[in-house]
Each structure stands twice: as structure tokens, then as C-alpha cells.
Motif scaffolding. Structure first.
Motif, mmCIF file in Angstrom:
data_model
loop_
_atom_site.group_PDB
_atom_site.id
_atom_site.type_symbol
_atom_site.label_atom_id
_atom_site.label_comp_id
_atom_site.label_asym_id
_atom_site.label_seq_id
_atom_site.Cartn_x
_atom_site.Cartn_y
_atom_site.Cartn_z
ATOM 1 N N GLN A 171 52.043 37.121 45.281
ATOM 2 C CA GLN A 171 50.940 36.635 44.453
ATOM 3 C C GLN A 171 49.996 37.770 44.053
ATOM 4 O O GLN A 171 49.492 37.797 42.936
ATOM 5 C CB GLN A 171 50.146 35.538 45.195
ATOM 6 C CG GLN A 171 50.890 34.233 45.327
ATOM 7 C CD GLN A 171 51.156 33.616 43.961
ATOM 8 O OE1 GLN A 171 50.369 33.710 43.049
ATOM 9 N NE2 GLN A 171 52.327 33.004 43.837
ATOM 10 N N ARG A 172 49.787 38.721 44.973
ATOM 11 C CA ARG A 172 48.936 39.882 44.644
ATOM 12 C C ARG A 172 49.557 40.698 43.515
ATOM 13 O O ARG A 172 48.866 41.152 42.612
ATOM 14 C CB ARG A 172 48.735 40.762 45.875
ATOM 15 C CG ARG A 172 47.742 40.176 46.855
ATOM 16 C CD ARG A 172 47.419 41.121 47.989
ATOM 17 N NE ARG A 172 46.909 42.379 47.495
ATOM 18 C CZ ARG A 172 47.109 43.541 48.109
ATOM 19 N NH1 ARG A 172 47.810 43.606 49.214
ATOM 20 N NH2 ARG A 172 46.606 44.649 47.613
ATOM 21 N N LYS A 173 50.878 40.903 43.570
ATOM 22 C CA LYS A 173 51.567 41.643 42.511
ATOM 23 C C LYS A 173 51.453 40.911 41.174
ATOM 24 O O LYS A 173 51.171 41.520 40.142
ATOM 25 C CB LYS A 173 53.038 41.844 42.865
ATOM 26 C CG LYS A 173 53.276 42.842 43.958
ATOM 27 C CD LYS A 173 54.757 42.975 44.265
ATOM 28 C CE LYS A 173 54.986 43.899 45.451
ATOM 29 N NZ LYS A 173 56.406 43.972 45.808
ATOM 30 N N LEU A 174 51.660 39.598 41.211
ATOM 31 C CA LEU A 174 51.536 38.812 39.977
ATOM 32 C C LEU A 174 50.113 38.858 39.431
ATOM 33 O O LEU A 174 49.907 38.965 38.225
ATOM 34 C CB LEU A 174 51.965 37.360 40.221
ATOM 35 C CG LEU A 174 53.466 37.124 40.394
ATOM 36 C CD1 LEU A 174 53.724 35.674 40.787
ATOM 37 C CD2 LEU A 174 54.207 37.486 39.133
ATOM 38 N N GLN A 175 49.123 38.778 40.318
ATOM 39 C CA GLN A 175 47.724 38.827 39.873
ATOM 40 C C GLN A 175 47.399 40.193 39.267
ATOM 41 O O GLN A 175 46.701 40.285 38.266
ATOM 42 C CB GLN A 175 46.781 38.533 41.053
ATOM 43 C CG GLN A 175 45.328 38.426 40.654
ATOM 44 C CD GLN A 175 45.065 37.300 39.690
ATOM 45 O OE1 GLN A 175 45.617 36.215 39.829
ATOM 46 N NE2 GLN A 175 44.235 37.543 38.695
ATOM 47 N N ARG A 176 47.933 41.263 39.874
ATOM 48 C CA ARG A 176 47.707 42.607 39.341
ATOM 49 C C ARG A 176 48.301 42.725 37.934
ATOM 50 O O ARG A 176 47.678 43.271 37.020
ATOM 51 C CB ARG A 176 48.334 43.639 40.273
ATOM 52 C CG ARG A 176 47.876 45.055 39.986
ATOM 53 C CD ARG A 176 48.384 46.068 41.009
ATOM 54 N NE ARG A 176 48.105 45.678 42.379
ATOM 55 C CZ ARG A 176 49.045 45.532 43.331
ATOM 56 N NH1 ARG A 176 50.311 45.768 43.056
ATOM 57 N NH2 ARG A 176 48.713 45.189 44.547
ATOM 58 N N GLU A 177 49.515 42.228 37.739
ATOM 59 C CA GLU A 177 50.140 42.248 36.414
ATOM 60 C C GLU A 177 49.344 41.415 35.413
ATOM 61 O O GLU A 177 49.163 41.826 34.263
ATOM 62 C CB GLU A 177 51.578 41.722 36.503
ATOM 63 C CG GLU A 177 52.541 42.685 37.154
ATOM 64 C CD GLU A 177 53.951 42.106 37.261
ATOM 65 O OE1 GLU A 177 54.242 41.089 36.598
ATOM 66 O OE2 GLU A 177 54.751 42.686 38.008
ATOM 67 N N ALA A 178 48.863 40.252 35.843
ATOM 68 C CA ALA A 178 48.062 39.405 34.961
ATOM 69 C C ALA A 178 46.770 40.120 34.565
ATOM 70 O O ALA A 178 46.342 40.052 33.400
ATOM 71 C CB ALA A 178 47.750 38.072 35.625
ATOM 72 N N ASN A 179 46.153 40.823 35.504
ATOM 73 C CA ASN A 179 44.930 41.578 35.189
ATOM 74 C C ASN A 179 45.219 42.702 34.207
ATOM 75 O O ASN A 179 44.432 42.966 33.295
ATOM 76 C CB ASN A 179 44.304 42.128 36.466
ATOM 77 C CG ASN A 179 43.648 41.056 37.309
ATOM 78 O OD1 ASN A 179 43.374 39.960 36.836
ATOM 79 N ND2 ASN A 179 43.417 41.365 38.580
ATOM 80 N N ASP A 180 46.356 43.396 34.394
ATOM 81 C CA ASP A 180 46.731 44.466 33.461
ATOM 82 C C ASP A 180 46.949 43.904 32.054
ATOM 83 O O ASP A 180 46.511 44.498 31.068
ATOM 84 C CB ASP A 180 47.994 45.177 33.945
ATOM 85 C CG ASP A 180 47.756 46.017 35.191
ATOM 86 O OD1 ASP A 180 46.575 46.293 35.504
ATOM 87 O OD2 ASP A 180 48.751 46.389 35.861
ATOM 88 N N LEU A 181 47.634 42.777 31.964
ATOM 89 C CA LEU A 181 47.838 42.139 30.657
ATOM 90 C C LEU A 181 46.519 41.713 30.030
ATOM 91 O O LEU A 181 46.320 41.852 28.827
ATOM 92 C CB LEU A 181 48.771 40.935 30.793
ATOM 93 C CG LEU A 181 50.251 41.242 30.972
ATOM 94 C CD1 LEU A 181 51.020 39.962 31.258
ATOM 95 C CD2 LEU A 181 50.802 41.931 29.746
#
Length: 159
Positions: A26-36
């Protein structure tokens, strides 16, 4: 410890391990969502800058210069490609030696400064070219915008 306590402890450990793996994903997904989201925000800012620049430029005149062939002669054509009028239009060829200018001075003095160049309108000057003349010219166009601000552009025009 009883058998049930050991089984409960193992299930709790397995649940904790699954929670940690899920939390890491979930942390990895949240990081990607923040980058997007940051990329989308930068794009939106850039689009806003472009829109503001276009909005500011719509009240400014834009001119272009072409060297055209008409029959056996060549001509310089200055065209207003904007949606507003250009006032007091002038052209200056940027030459190494001004005495070799292909512009006929009497015609230039007659037509310039062009008091008003409406959108889509053009001013045409005869170009006195010969075999030794260059096939392209750098020129500086100057004009006044409808709001009174000066406009200037350096243009490269080729045959």
C-alpha cells in the motif's frame, strides 16, 4: 502453553506478517499515486501558463515576412497573422553591408511605416534581387500593438 494458545499465537503471527506485506504494498501504491498527482499538478500549471500567455498574446499583433516569387520578380511580403491590427509597421533587413540592400528605397519610403495593417492583410515590397543576391534574409519587424505597446520580432525569410 496449551495447544490452542500456540495455534492462536501462530495465526496471530501469520496475520501480522500478512498485514506487514499488505502495508508495504500500500505504501508503494500511495507513493506512485502521489507521483502521478504531482505530475498532473505540474501539467495543470503548465497548461494554465500557456492559457494565460495565449490570453495576453491575443491582444498583441503578430507579423511574418516571406520572400515570394511573382512572375519573374521577387517580393517581400509582410503579413499580419494575428487577430488584431498592427500599427506603424516597419521592416529592416539585417545585412552585413546595407548598400547591397535589395529594397527599393523610394518604394519603401512610400509604403512604410504602414499606418495600419489589419488581420490577414499584407504589405508587399519589390525585391531587387540579382544572381549574386542571397536566397534568404534576416529581418527585424517593428510595430505598435492596439494597446500602444511596441512589438518587435526578428524573422528569417527564405525563398
Amino acid at each position: 502453553m496449551t495447544q490452542y494458545e500456540i495455534l492462536t499465537s501462530m495465526v496471530a503471527c501469520i496475520a501480522a506478517l500478512i498485514s506487514l506485506v499488505t502495508w508495504s504494498g500500500q505504501r508503494k501504491l500511495q507513493r506512485e499515486a502521489n507521483d502521478l498527482q504531482r505530475a498532473t499538478s505540474k501539467l495543470a500549471k503548465k497548461q494554465l501558463e500557456i492559457l494565460l500567455r495565449e490570453d495576453a498574446d491575443k491582444d498583441k499583433a503578430r507579423l511574418t515576412l516571406d520572400v515570394i516569387k511573382g512572375g519573374k520578380s521577387y517580393r517581400f511580403r509582410i503579413t499580419n497573422i494575428s487577430v488584431v491590427d498592427a500599427y506603424d509597421v516597419e521592416m529592416e533587413l539585417l545585412l552585413d553591408d546595407p548598400k547591397y540592400s535589395p529594397i527599393i528605397q523610394s518604394e519603401y519610403k512610400e509604403k512604410f511605416p504602414a499606418k495600419k495593417l489589419a488581420p490577414g492583410s499584407a504589405v508587399i515590397l519589390t525585391a531587387a534581387l540579382h544572381l549574386g543576391s542571397p536566397t534568404a534574409y534576416n529581418a527585424r519587424l517593428r510595430w505598435r500593438n492596439p494597446d500602444g505597446s511596441p512589438g518587435e520580432d526578428q524573422i528569417y525569410a527564405a525563398l
